[in-house]
Design an enzyme around this catalytic site. Sequence first.
Site, PDB file in Angstrom:
ATOM      1  N   LEU A  77       0.773  -1.190   0.006  1.00 16.31           N
ATOM      2  CA  LEU A  77      -0.046  -0.157  -0.026  1.00 16.31           C
ATOM      3  C   LEU A  77       1.027   1.236   0.123  1.00 16.31           C
ATOM      4  O   LEU A  77       1.795   1.231   0.849  1.00 16.31           O
ATOM      5  CB  LEU A  77      -0.701  -0.024   1.313  1.00 16.31           C
ATOM      6  CG  LEU A  77      -1.858   1.240   1.544  1.00 16.31           C
ATOM      7  CD1 LEU A  77      -2.666   1.269   0.421  1.00 16.31           C
ATOM      8  CD2 LEU A  77      -2.392   1.140   2.738  1.00 16.31           C
TER       9      LEU A  77
ATOM     10  N   GLU B  47       0.330  -9.321  -0.845  1.00 18.05           N
ATOM     11  CA  GLU B  47      -1.012  -9.537  -1.283  1.00 18.05           C
ATOM     12  C   GLU B  47      -1.007  -9.537  -2.770  1.00 18.05           C
ATOM     13  O   GLU B  47      -1.706 -10.488  -3.403  1.00 18.05           O
ATOM     14  CB  GLU B  47      -2.176  -8.650  -0.877  1.00 18.05           C
ATOM     15  CG  GLU B  47      -2.209  -8.559   0.820  1.00 18.05           C
ATOM     16  CD  GLU B  47      -2.970  -7.736   1.221  1.00 18.05           C
ATOM     17  OE1 GLU B  47      -2.668  -6.416   1.082  1.00 18.05           O
ATOM     18  OE2 GLU B  47      -3.938  -7.958   2.040  1.00 18.05           O
TER      19      GLU B  47
ATOM     20  N   GLU C  74       2.037  -4.858   8.519  1.00 17.20           N
ATOM     21  CA  GLU C  74       0.917  -3.947   8.969  1.00 17.20           C
ATOM     22  C   GLU C  74       0.714  -3.875  10.582  1.00 17.20           C
ATOM     23  O   GLU C  74       0.414  -2.759  10.840  1.00 17.20           O
ATOM     24  CB  GLU C  74      -0.419  -4.590   8.368  1.00 17.20           C
ATOM     25  CG  GLU C  74      -0.658  -4.418   6.837  1.00 17.20           C
ATOM     26  CD  GLU C  74       0.301  -5.217   5.888  1.00 17.20           C
ATOM     27  OE1 GLU C  74       0.981  -6.186   6.267  1.00 17.20           O
ATOM     28  OE2 GLU C  74      -0.082  -5.376   4.623  1.00 17.20           O
TER      29      GLU C  74
ATOM     30  N   GLY D 136      -5.766  -5.299   3.826  1.00 16.41           N
ATOM     31  CA  GLY D 136      -6.995  -4.847   3.254  1.00 16.41           C
ATOM     32  C   GLY D 136      -7.068  -5.487   1.923  1.00 16.41           C
ATOM     33  O   GLY D 136      -7.726  -5.073   0.908  1.00 16.41           O
TER      34      GLY D 136
END
Lengths: 266, 266, 266, 266, 266, 266
Positions: free
Chosen positions: A72, A122, A142, A150
Amino acid sequence: MAKTVDDFSLQNLLVDMDEDGITTVTLNRADKRNALNAETIEELIEVFSGLPRMGARAVVLRAEGTHFCAGLDLVEHHKEDRRPEEFMHVCLRWHEAFNKMEYGGVPVIAALKGAVVGGGLELASSAHIRVADQSTYFALPEGQRGLFTGGGATIRVADLVGKARMIDMMLTGRVYKQDEAISVGLAQYLVEDSEAKAYEIARAAATNPPLSNFAICSAISHMQNMSALDAAYAESVVAGIVNTQPASRGRLEAFANKTAARVRPE
Amino acid sequence: MAKTVDDFSLQNLLVDMDEDGITTVTLNRADKRNALNAETIEELIEVFSGLPRMGARAVVLRAEGTHFCAGLDLVEHHKEDRRPEEFMHVCLRWHEAFNKMEYGGVPVIAALKGAVVGGGLELASSAHIRVADQSTYFALPEGQRGLFTGGGATIRVADLVGKARMIDMMLTGRVYKQDEAISVGLAQYLVEDSEAKAYEIARAAATNPPLSNFAICSAISHMQNMSALDAAYAESVVAGIVNTQPASRGRLEAFANKTAARVRPE
Amino acid sequence: MAKTVDDFSLQNLLVDMDEDGITTVTLNRADKRNALNAETIEELIEVFSGLPRMGARAVVLRAEGTHFCAGLDLVEHHKEDRRPEEFMHVCLRWHEAFNKMEYGGVPVIAALKGAVVGGGLELASSAHIRVADQSTYFALPEGQRGLFTGGGATIRVADLVGKARMIDMMLTGRVYKQDEAISVGLAQYLVEDSEAKAYEIARAAATNPPLSNFAICSAISHMQNMSALDAAYAESVVAGIVNTQPASRGRLEAFANKTAARVRPE
Amino acid sequence: MAKTVDDFSLQNLLVDMDEDGITTVTLNRADKRNALNAETIEELIEVFSGLPRMGARAVVLRAEGTHFCAGLDLVEHHKEDRRPEEFMHVCLRWHEAFNKMEYGGVPVIAALKGAVVGGGLELASSAHIRVADQSTYFALPEGQRGLFTGGGATIRVADLVGKARMIDMMLTGRVYKQDEAISVGLAQYLVEDSEAKAYEIARAAATNPPLSNFAICSAISHMQNMSALDAAYAESVVAGIVNTQPASRGRLEAFANKTAARVRPE
Amino acid sequence: MAKTVDDFSLQNLLVDMDEDGITTVTLNRADKRNALNAETIEELIEVFSGLPRMGARAVVLRAEGTHFCAGLDLVEHHKEDRRPEEFMHVCLRWHEAFNKMEYGGVPVIAALKGAVVGGGLELASSAHIRVADQSTYFALPEGQRGLFTGGGATIRVADLVGKARMIDMMLTGRVYKQDEAISVGLAQYLVEDSEAKAYEIARAAATNPPLSNFAICSAISHMQNMSALDAAYAESVVAGIVNTQPASRGRLEAFANKTAARVRPE
Amino acid sequence: MAKTVDDFSLQNLLVDMDEDGITTVTLNRADKRNALNAETIEELIEVFSGLPRMGARAVVLRAEGTHFCAGLDLVEHHKEDRRPEEFMHVCLRWHEAFNKMEYGGVPVIAALKGAVVGGGLELASSAHIRVADQSTYFALPEGQRGLFTGGGATIRVADLVGKARMIDMMLTGRVYKQDEAISVGLAQYLVEDSEAKAYEIARAAATNPPLSNFAICSAISHMQNMSALDAAYAESVVAGIVNTQPASRGRLEAFANKTAARVRPE
């Protein structure tokens, strides 16, 4: 909607397909360690929604720079100062992208290197095959960043390494690499040159009939979600279609005539 | 209901919480190899129902004596000569205790040693992280005792080592220890001093925001129970809440400013 | 319906039960590398539907010749030139056979050697314990043959090695053998003489009370299909019955009297 | 922990058990239309955790005042101005309370009147039997209040009336009452005096053996969560215990002797 | 194994198949109100395992005497004085029989009358269509007999009438009949002569291509067990096979030519 | 990708959005009874993928002509003479379209009339609310056409009317209309003018905060796919976000001040 890979409208990804349908998708934000901002996710959705109907036979997912993907884009996330419902919608877009990869029916081979962390893991775990090199390392930082995953780590990373190891990675930030990463299941291959191997695998997979690959790269994932006894029924029906396809007649003929390659241990 | 750990009414367990919320739960029936009698299970329910709302940041689950836990108190079981429905209710209480551990939202780190067998392995597998030492050995001797597991081994041990290895353990009484135990997934760490390592992990985990740890120690387990496509939706919503929590703003700020520690392979 | 193993009407299998209920089921098409034709599947259904009510205490599944099983009889399949619905029905019969093995309540130990490929691996993975020797190799060449698995590989092989490794096997035809096969979970034992070891395991398992083995060899598989929280309930009820069975009273008595063997690491 | 109903520490509920184990739980905030504040939920947890082990044979859940329950205490909710994670935890406590009711093994009969709306309908739907009178009306006004349900309506109300009708109730605020409420499944009985009928049902249910009622009021709910083929296995085991209980021998004897009441249509 | 219906070895059932494949299975223990003893269940397994491969196009399940079926043979059950594990095995045989009916792929139409209670309702609910007459009444008196359902009522009756109504039937012995029975879903048809109507339906259903009926009478049930998103995938594959079958080409041709009957409301 | 409804590229649908976000999607193949050809399905995907991010607050799905939708375009299907894998892919596109409707987060209200049969019923059942008029009739004639449903009827129609009634519709072609259709659950409203009512509902639903509607029109469907105990967890998290949204503060304030409309039976 895009009709060929040239019609894609992309800023953060590069896409190329050769005449055999071997397709390269490149993460192209090397200066950000290929961190996934909102725009990149939209491009992944566009690309992986389109490729299955554009003749792609296999995809190599690779990255510019020394790191596959740092996850992210935390700078963007920090700047946006999102409300809960806004970030929920961000995540739903991530899942749209990653589910298109996993269930899209076209083999995706990830060529890994350097950081494969957080959302980067991910992304990698949405590929069907992961090829690591000696520089590759995996982590889910995370928890320490005050976040939660997420983009499917709770499902796909847990599936690769088991729930217990995944929780350990989340609670402690544990880093896996090299032999240990292979052993726990984060990648299926550890090689010197992950891109070269990824293309080798992609080319090999592309020699299977597309319908077989479609089943392998969509049905198996669905079946994991079912009770075994219902999955058995579904598998029977899929095999009913795949195993009677005209495209495999020649292969069966070759087998019956003993001209097909036999399976042998190396 | 107990308001602090001092209000617990315990005979078989010891509970202590330090000022940082690092909590020690000690199995205190060393002369019975910490076998789990009905009373101990009731105490585990009381403790793990209470801790999440008492400020516990991480729990170390340890044992007095040379063995972590020998499982169901077979002497009590033999003496009670229970009817089927009575033993069913015993098992339901075991699950109440162990589910409170696994889904309670507070990291539980088990410091293992000696026997971790039968119900003792069920207890250990309800922790989020298992740390073994060289003396630790794992087995499910239920089959040979004429029993079946009733505290979640069919779920949690199967999840750790796979159904096939778990069935082998049950049918044959196979014992795992040391490297092989780690390799098959019975513990995430093998060290010299399992308690010291457990505290180290607990303290590290306790530095994550409690809300992140809550999600890690409850949501991930729930998501394994869902179809991947539904779990993706649930994960998006959890991340919506966790990833916008005020407690993580400073961490994100530090990351954006490049003052946060980066993930690196050792 | 057959009342004893002598009443079975078999062309492709041999079945023998000794006075202790140790039962041998032999694949007897060595000249076809024990490929599974439609008739053999019908015989497997007959045998594994019957054995649980014929006093079988444990089954060793072995093969004539140098290969355990080469999978679907591709020559027959090619010759039949089946329509999709016809092959779907073939697969449903495979599942009938293999589910009777897995959920039948009697331990099945597969003694492996040579090729355990395609449907042969599906057959082996329906056993509760797999014993490999040095000659044993595992593969799923379906993708390359233009096929898909139709006998449960999507469920059982994925369960053994994880979905990701299974997809790799399917896409690339990857072959596993020896230590690596054990490490990824394809078998629980690697030995010199797989048959001897299989009988040793079968005899050991047969000393457990039949009701314990029934639960081990049926309930655990069902519970993997359930949400953990529902499985916990189901497990409580199974344990209620098994753990109060008269057959285990003597064993518990011995334990209470400390005359029972204790679990110890080797 | 409370040992009898007199040991409960309650401000918002009244609990009374008669000598036959017929237990009355009364919502006692009539001036707030029995709205559910955080404290009431804690009391429901205490009560429904305790009752199953206190000899309760059946529970009538009734309310003071003219309304059964108006749902979440919106005034408290507004005043608290909760953050997302705080409200998430509120909801988790609601589920703790309501799951203890539904899966607790003791029949709960709700005597309804007036408003059964929002969280009040969630409470009512956690009972096993709902008895409505002519004044009773049902609605889920959450959508219009800018809310979502957090006490199980998405599961239990959807289960009663179907997902489609439940979504309609949520989107439009649609109100059901009287015959139509019965027809769509919101209650099983519509009578003049819902309390009198609830006690009549409770006393009838209490004549069943407690073990039968335990199975009816816990196993059936678990089985809805399973694949039918796995539920069948679980049901077999539950029936194994319940249908061989000593408490039912006299009843079977009476049946065999034809002295038991026969089932007849009225 | 039986090759035609004449080869079945039956004491408690009668089976007849006409030249169109319309098959009648008759419960033939009228003096016991067609109560289901262990032997009858074995016969149901034999019959419903065999019929799908004997050319049966549709089955009418009817009963001799004035009652369809009074359920578990309680006299036998009382006499046998079974242990829990024994009765568990009885139930597993019931499920074998009833699952063969529901998932067997051949439409089963139950012609009901008089008592359809307990196990009789479980039998009826395993049929695909239930036709009631004015004398038909439905109940689950198990709770009052000190029993629990063991033949699938927790799944199939709950599916028909909803979990809440099913629990009410179990707790209170409530009897449904006539219009109310239809309204809650216990049967799809209420007529004067249930047998005549059942044959009419069977003959109509038998005009569909067998492959369509196979899908309707096996796939739909499996799909209820799956997450909707996985079921959608499975449904696509089933439709892939069924909707391209040669047997439907003429029907499609007729439709395209507008010579096929159109769907119209009566 | 389209940015406003005017950017859609449509031949078979008309889309219009008013200033309040009330959006009309019209099926515009009246001469084909709005049968769904492959192109229409692609347009539905485009429209329902786009609308949720274009400000749509509620959608009315209506049709030109006297029939809502006659289902799969059988003339096209007949002409195409598809192979199984081709039709499987057609069905997967149908599911893409219908899942976008059901899980898209925007309320969809179907205004029905005339034929709602086969794929037309599958389309209608993907809406959140169905409004029927006196002319509306529902059927699944697939069985009689030699087909099977491939657009979700096995899931959504079974969910509306129960599996048993759905199987009856498939086996016999049974037609439901008017009161009976409402009673079995095929529609939530029966009115004189279904379009007028659909707009009334759409406008009412559009007054809810979009986040509440998003949850209602996506989360509830996901939760039906989960075990109740896992769904409870997911529901808690969704409510955590929705019930603390700023958009609902004014509504709660009004409630606290008693200026909000109260729920009352009509």
